[in-house]
Design an enzyme around this catalytic site. Structure first.
Site, PDB file in Angstrom:
ATOM      1  CE  LYS A  69     142.188  30.405  48.594  1.00 20.59           C
ATOM      2  NZ  LYS A  69     143.330  31.679  49.391  1.00 20.59           N
TER       3      LYS A  69
ATOM      4  CE1 TYR B 112     131.896  43.513  17.942  1.00 22.57           C
ATOM      5  CE2 TYR B 112     132.502  41.966  19.077  1.00 22.57           C
ATOM      6  CZ  TYR B 112     131.911  42.680  18.962  1.00 22.57           C
ATOM      7  OH  TYR B 112     130.294  42.610  19.069  1.00 22.57           O
TER       8      TYR B 112
END
Length: 366
Positions: free
Chosen positions: A35, A256
């Site tokens: 899956k 950042y």
């Protein structure tokens, strides 16, 4: 030259991990769970690699099963969540799929359907996960109705899912096992119970079928590793290169917000990989990586297309040097995806399934 980031998929390692699951439960058969695009590794290529080993596959939904059939996979396939509407049964029959039933409406739809050949059916019991499945006290009546139906009677299995098979504390697992053992004995039912952690560590749960999932891809699902889980081999290597190197003075910030500041004169490498590729933005300073086959750490926040690593103690590293975010480096050094996941406050499943389509997958074996 193309951007250097890629996900290398080692199909030999995938087969090794499947054989491990098989050998741990020699009296069981093992559904290979594919899956979520084979946990991010590529649905059809992984199925093709395993088709000679695995007697059957498991997926979450009809669309995944259709992709396998379109890719030439002929082995039996089980829909782990069953059908989502009654009209899907025509496709289930045409594609020769098996299906889980976990709700009354699915049972009614199945009993109303008249297939030319029996549809293998897996009755899901809620033994304590409290997600999908019939309450144990109702499972017997569901089983009896399906057993009496010619379209299902020849191929019924009892299925459940463990909530804590990965935990060192076995109390709740044992509670679920007692419930399931009693039910299976009453119904004389073949079982499919063991997920990856139970396959690795709970042999008492091994039934007619097991369902190894994340272990096939080299991730150790156990809270405390055991001798079996330590034999798992990484299948995906998320690999890139340094695209820039710069020297910083003590106290200079990186990234950042300037979250990380150099504690000493430092050499910093910029890597072509970021959250736009699926690398987790929540990775903290100190998250491990391999540069030129040597361990180092991320410094500063992950950006969309780049992240930064500390090269101060790896003087040989330079532009073009290999960077492994998880997996196996060229020199054989391994960085577990599970270790990286812990630094991101997540699990390996989210990292592996989160690698985005712009990252090319490259498959190799032999």
């Amino acid at each position: 030259m193309a951007r250097p980031l890629r996900a290398d998929i080692d199909l030999d390692a995938l087969c090794h991990n499947y054989r491990l699951a098989r050998d741990l439960a020699p009296t069981s058969r093992s559904l290979a769970v594919l899956k979520a695009d084979a946990y991010g590794h590529g649905l059809v290529p992984c199925a093709r690699a395993l088709e000679g080993l695995a007697p059957a596959f498991a997926v979450a939904c009809l669309e995944e099963a259709e992709a396998l059939r379109e890719g030439g996979i002929t082995a039996p396939i089980v829909l782990l969540e069953g059908i989502f509407s009654a009209d899907e049964l025509a496709r289930v029959e045409a594609l020769k799929l098996g299906t889980v039933v976990h709700s009354d409406w699915q049972v009614e739809a199945l009993l109303s359907h008249r297939p030319a050949e029996p549809i293998p059916t897996w009755v899901k019991v809620d033994s304590g996960m409290h997600r999908l499945g019939f309450a144990p006290e109702r499972a017997a009546s569901v089983w009896a109705r399906l057993s009496a139906a010619p379209a299902q009677a020849c191929d019924l299995h009892l299925m459940s899912h463990f909530a804590t098979a990965d935990h060192a504390d076995t109390a709740y697992f044992e509670h679920q096992m007692r419930t399931l053992n009693a039910l299976a004995e009453t119904l004389n039912a073949p079982t499919c119970l063991a997920n990856s952690p139970a396959t690795l560590a709970r042999p008492e749960s091994h039934g007619a079928w097991n369902r190894p999932g994340v272990m096939l891809y080299g991730s150790d699902p156990l809270e405390a590793s055991n001798s079996a889980s330590r034999e798992l081999e990484p299948v995906m290597t998320l690999r890139s290169q340094l695209i820039a190197v710069r020297d910083l003075d003590e106290g200079e910030p990186v990234g950042y917000g300037g979250r990380w500041r150099a504690p000493r004169p430092s050499r910093i490498g910029v890597v072509a990989c970021g959250y736009g590729d699926g690398y987790d933005r929540h990775a903290i300073d100190g998250t491990p990586a391999l540069v030129a086959g040597r361990r180092t750490t991320l410094v500063g926040k992950v950006s969309m297309d780049m992240l930064t690593v500390d090269l101060t103690d790896i003087p040989e590293a330079d532009i073009g040097s290999e960077v492994v975010l998880w997996g196996r480096a060229a020199n054989g050094e391994v960085l577990s995806v599970d270790e990286v996941a812990r630094h991101c406050d997540t699990i390996s499943y989210t990292l592996l399934t989160g690698v985005l389509p712009r990252v090319p997958r490259r498959y190799h074996s032999g």
